[in-house]
Design an enzyme around this catalytic site. Structure first.
Site, PDB file in Angstrom:
ATOM      1  N   GLY A   1       0.835  -1.189   0.000  1.00  0.00           N
ATOM      2  CA  GLY A   1       0.000   0.000   0.000  1.00  0.00           C
ATOM      3  C   GLY A   1       0.871   1.241   0.000  1.00  0.00           C
TER       4      GLY A   1
ATOM      5  N   ALA B   1      -5.715  -1.533   1.087  1.00  0.00           N
ATOM      6  CA  ALA B   1      -6.701  -0.532   1.514  1.00  0.00           C
ATOM      7  C   ALA B   1      -6.452   0.793   0.806  1.00  0.00           C
ATOM      8  CB  ALA B   1      -6.641  -0.354   3.030  1.00  0.00           C
TER       9      ALA B   1
ATOM     10  N   ALA C   1      -9.259   3.563  -1.022  1.00  0.00           N
ATOM     11  CA  ALA C   1      -9.526   4.864  -0.391  1.00  0.00           C
ATOM     12  C   ALA C   1     -10.167   5.812  -1.393  1.00  0.00           C
ATOM     13  CB  ALA C   1      -8.225   5.452   0.151  1.00  0.00           C
TER      14      ALA C   1
ATOM     15  N   GLY D   1     -12.195   8.910  -0.487  1.00  0.00           N
ATOM     16  CA  GLY D   1     -12.395  10.318  -0.138  1.00  0.00           C
ATOM     17  C   GLY D   1     -11.264  11.229  -0.556  1.00  0.00           C
ATOM     18  N   GLY D   2     -10.042  10.884  -0.199  1.00  0.00           N
ATOM     19  CA  GLY D   2      -8.933  11.723  -0.615  1.00  0.00           C
ATOM     20  C   GLY D   2      -7.800  11.718   0.385  1.00  0.00           C
TER      21      GLY D   2
ATOM     22  N   GLU E   1     -14.253  17.731   4.286  1.00  0.00           N
ATOM     23  CA  GLU E   1     -14.897  16.578   4.910  1.00  0.00           C
ATOM     24  C   GLU E   1     -15.146  16.881   6.374  1.00  0.00           C
ATOM     25  OE1 GLU E   1     -12.786  12.954   4.161  1.00  0.00           O
ATOM     26  OE2 GLU E   1     -13.094  13.055   2.007  1.00  0.00           O
TER      27      GLU E   1
ATOM     28  N   HIS F   1     -16.972   3.496   9.990  1.00  0.00           N
ATOM     29  CA  HIS F   1     -17.442   4.487   9.027  1.00  0.00           C
ATOM     30  C   HIS F   1     -18.962   4.526   9.105  1.00  0.00           C
ATOM     31  CE1 HIS F   1     -18.040   6.858   5.458  1.00  0.00           C
ATOM     32  NE2 HIS F   1     -16.742   7.071   5.415  1.00  0.00           N
TER      33      HIS F   1
ATOM     34  N   ARG G   1     -16.685  11.321  12.846  1.00  0.00           N
ATOM     35  CA  ARG G   1     -17.215  10.021  12.441  1.00  0.00           C
ATOM     36  C   ARG G   1     -17.820   9.220  13.588  1.00  0.00           C
ATOM     37  NH1 ARG G   1     -12.738   7.692   8.146  1.00  0.00           N
ATOM     38  NH2 ARG G   1     -13.423   9.036   6.454  1.00  0.00           N
TER      39      ARG G   1
ATOM     40  N   HIS H   1     -14.026   0.333   9.797  1.00  0.00           N
ATOM     41  CA  HIS H   1     -13.341   1.036   8.711  1.00  0.00           C
ATOM     42  C   HIS H   1     -11.834   1.216   8.910  1.00  0.00           C
ATOM     43  CE1 HIS H   1     -12.947   3.658   5.298  1.00  0.00           C
ATOM     44  NE2 HIS H   1     -12.600   4.697   6.033  1.00  0.00           N
TER      45      HIS H   1
ATOM     46  N   GLU I   1      -1.408   1.984   8.589  1.00  0.00           N
ATOM     47  CA  GLU I   1      -2.446   1.561   9.529  1.00  0.00           C
ATOM     48  C   GLU I   1      -1.961   0.478  10.498  1.00  0.00           C
ATOM     49  OE1 GLU I   1      -7.194   0.279   9.442  1.00  0.00           O
ATOM     50  OE2 GLU I   1      -6.144   0.693   7.567  1.00  0.00           O
TER      51      GLU I   1
ATOM     52  N   ARG J   1      -9.513   8.963  14.183  1.00  0.00           N
ATOM     53  CA  ARG J   1      -8.793   9.536  13.046  1.00  0.00           C
ATOM     54  C   ARG J   1      -9.614  10.626  12.355  1.00  0.00           C
ATOM     55  NH1 ARG J   1      -8.821   8.369   7.420  1.00  0.00           N
ATOM     56  NH2 ARG J   1     -10.385   6.749   7.777  1.00  0.00           N
TER      57      ARG J   1
ATOM     58  N   LEU K   1      -4.073   8.274   4.348  1.00  0.00           N
ATOM     59  CA  LEU K   1      -3.143   8.201   3.216  1.00  0.00           C
ATOM     60  C   LEU K   1      -1.926   9.086   3.461  1.00  0.00           C
ATOM     61  CD1 LEU K   1      -5.579   8.259   0.138  1.00  0.00           C
ATOM     62  CD2 LEU K   1      -4.197   6.332   0.903  1.00  0.00           C
TER      63      LEU K   1
END
Length: 537
Positions: free
Chosen positions: A18, A46, A50, A52-53, A117, A234, A280, A341, A365, A376, A382
């Site tokens: 990753g 993972a 990903a 979202g960004g 976000e 999530h 979250r 998640h 991770e 988080r 990332l």
């Protein structure tokens, strides 16, 4: 135990392909030979999932200090401030480097396009191809890795254990899944970048490879693990019968999506003033509470205020996936419920990826740097893999320089190493593994008793039931049986850590201790093989 079929030597071994593993491997390749072991296809991580960004303070309206504040606030009092400072300060440098290496982030004209976000005070999320950010980063890093002659990428190589000699990690053993043979690699230093453990839960957004292998083999070798009670759920995974638990990115709510219960009432105002953009853990618990209140198995994510044109452009993968299950996000509300998640805890490291075992490093991770605290902040993962992957590589070179190792007669540059990613596909196993029933039992137990809402009675019960699970059928030396054993070991650690933390903080919510207790628990849990869970600042 099977005898190794073949032995290799490498200056450095990286387990996982990753963002953290590849970034570390590229760093290490400047100093010596590197072997990257991936248990599945090289792109199956993972990272590639990903959507979202990646968060970074690069826009004109943003400041590094604001990114730092947002991260610490989300972490609910448990972030290590020095780790957060490194993440946000070094992030822009490594993102800029990724762009130089050919990563194509989305742009508005010539400028990078940023979105917002939950729990971010500014728009600072970079994305690629709308909702395929991780896949694009993975593509760019793999492309670069393939150009480096002495960086060897080996897919379908499942790492079974670390080799420890005189208290130092000196290599690894792995199964070649193409023929089932066992191999051994000696190395100057080993990096664990095997991702998370979402597959420990019945409902998860994680890929099938997320079975916590790096954490489990590190624990088995005697390394210290930390914060194992903190798992992020999530809030919005697709809840359609027969569909996988496909993640519906937080960015959907960042772009105006609202949550409604089964009576179509918008309910988040009852739970938090930030409503859909609350952290979250708050949103996930609110959804579970609403599901209990209305006796339903899901709530709805409503994107119908957005046009089909906007949704197709901004979220192409999500839009098409929902469409394949009969949902048009422009006109239909999507049924959603929470799913496991992200793991905030992991192998305890310092700011350079060093674990408690000499010669062993961890990043991404798999590691617990303390950067995420108890919860988080969206899209920091990332970035963490990128920054701390690079830093781990730098530390491995410094701690175990190739020239020095050769001078003292330690294993040198490689005996023949495998070709770059040219292995054939693994053999298909015949039917279910003998320990499939045990695995399903572990996943159900974790979901029901060590999940989003916890209490001491359930946690005590879960520990007893986990200890009673019979793994005698899992003796076959294959990947799925190792994965089940790894998940069983980690499930016990998570339940024990959750029972020891008698408070509610971040993603860890105890109904019997519903408040945060800074006097006794503003500390990190630590656990080591053969020892009880303790807490340290």
């Amino acid at each position: 135990m099977m005898q190794p079929h073949k032995s290799y030597r490498a200056d450095y071994v990286v387990i996982g392909s990753g963002v953290a593993g590849l970034r570390a491997a590229i760093e290490l390749s400047a100093a010596g030979s590197v072997l990257v072991l991936a248990k599945s296809d090289l792109s199956d991580s993972a990272t590639a999932w990903a959507q979202g960004g990646i968060a970074v303070a690069l826009s004109d309206e943003d400041e590094i200090s604001l990114h730092e504040q947002d991260t610490i606030k989300a972490g609910d009092g448990l972030c290590r401030p020095e780790a957060v400072a490194l993440l946000v300060e070094e992030g822009p440098k490594y993102i800029t480097q990724l762009i130089e290496w050919g990563t194509e982030f989305d742009r508005a004209g010539t400028k990078l396009a940023f979105t917002r976000e939950a729990a971010h005070s500014r728009s600072r999320i970079l994305h690629a191809h709308g909702d395929s950010t991780g896949r694009e980063i993975s593509r760019a890093l793999l492309a670069r890795a393939h150009t480096i002659a002495h960086l060897h990428l080996r897919p379908h190589a499942f790492t079974t254990e670390l080799i420890v000699e005189s208290g130092r990690v000196t290599g690894v053993r792995f199964i070649d899944e193409t023929d089932g043979s066992l191999h051994e690699v000696s190395a100057g230093a080993v990096l664990l970048a095997t991702g998370g453990l979402g597959r420990i839960y019945r409902d998860t957004t994680n890929p099938e490879v997320a079975t916590g292998d790096g954490m489990a083999i590190a624990y088995d070798a005697g390394a210290i693990l930390s914060d194992m009670e903190f798992v992020q759920f999530h809030p919005t995974a697709l809840a359609v019968k027969g569909a996988p638990r496909f993640l519906l990115s937080e960015a959907l709510r960042g772009e105006g999506g609202v949550l409604r219960n089964v009576t179509l009432e918008r309910f988040m105002k009852r739970y938090n003033e930030a409503q859909e953009l609350a952290p979250r853990d708050v949103v996930a618990r609110a959804i579970v509470s609403e599901m209990h209140r209305t006796d339903s198995r899901h709530v709805y994510l409503d994107m119908t205020s957005k046009s089909e044109e906007f949704l197709k452009k901004r979220f192409p993968r999500i839009y098409e996936t929902c469409l394949s299950y009969g949902l048009d996000l422009a006109t239909d509300m999507a049924p959603v419920s929470p799913a496991a998640h992200y793991m905030m805890g992991g192998v305890k490291t310092d700011l350079w990826g060093r674990t408690s075992l000499p010669g062993l490093y961890a990043a991404g991770e798999t590691a617990d740097t303390g950067v995420h605290g108890a919860n988080r902040l969206a899209s920091n993962s990332l970035l963490e893999g990128l920054v701390f992957g690079a830093r781990s590589g730098q530390a491995m070179i410094k701690d175990f320089p190739v020239a020095k190792r050769h001078a003292v007669g330690l294993p040198g540059s490689p005996a023949p190493l495998p070709d770059n990613g040219k292995n054939s596909a693994p053999k298909k196993s015949a039917g279910d593994s003998p320990c499939s029933a045990a695995l399903n039992q572990i996943r159900d137990l974790m979901w029901l008793q060590v999940g989003i809402l916890r209490d001491g009675k359930d946690l005590t019960s879960a520990i007893k039931k986990l200890e009673a699970i019979d793994l005698s059928n899992c003796e076959k030396p294959g990947r799925s049986d190792y994965e089940t054993r790894n998940l069983h070991s980690l499930a016990l650690l998570m339940a024990r850590s959750a029972l020891a933390r008698q408070e509610s903080r971040g993603s860890h919510y105890r109904a019997d201790f519903p408040y945060r207790d800074d006097d006794d628990f503003c500390k990190h849990s630590v656990v080591q093989k053969g020892k009880d869970v303790t807490f340290e600042v």
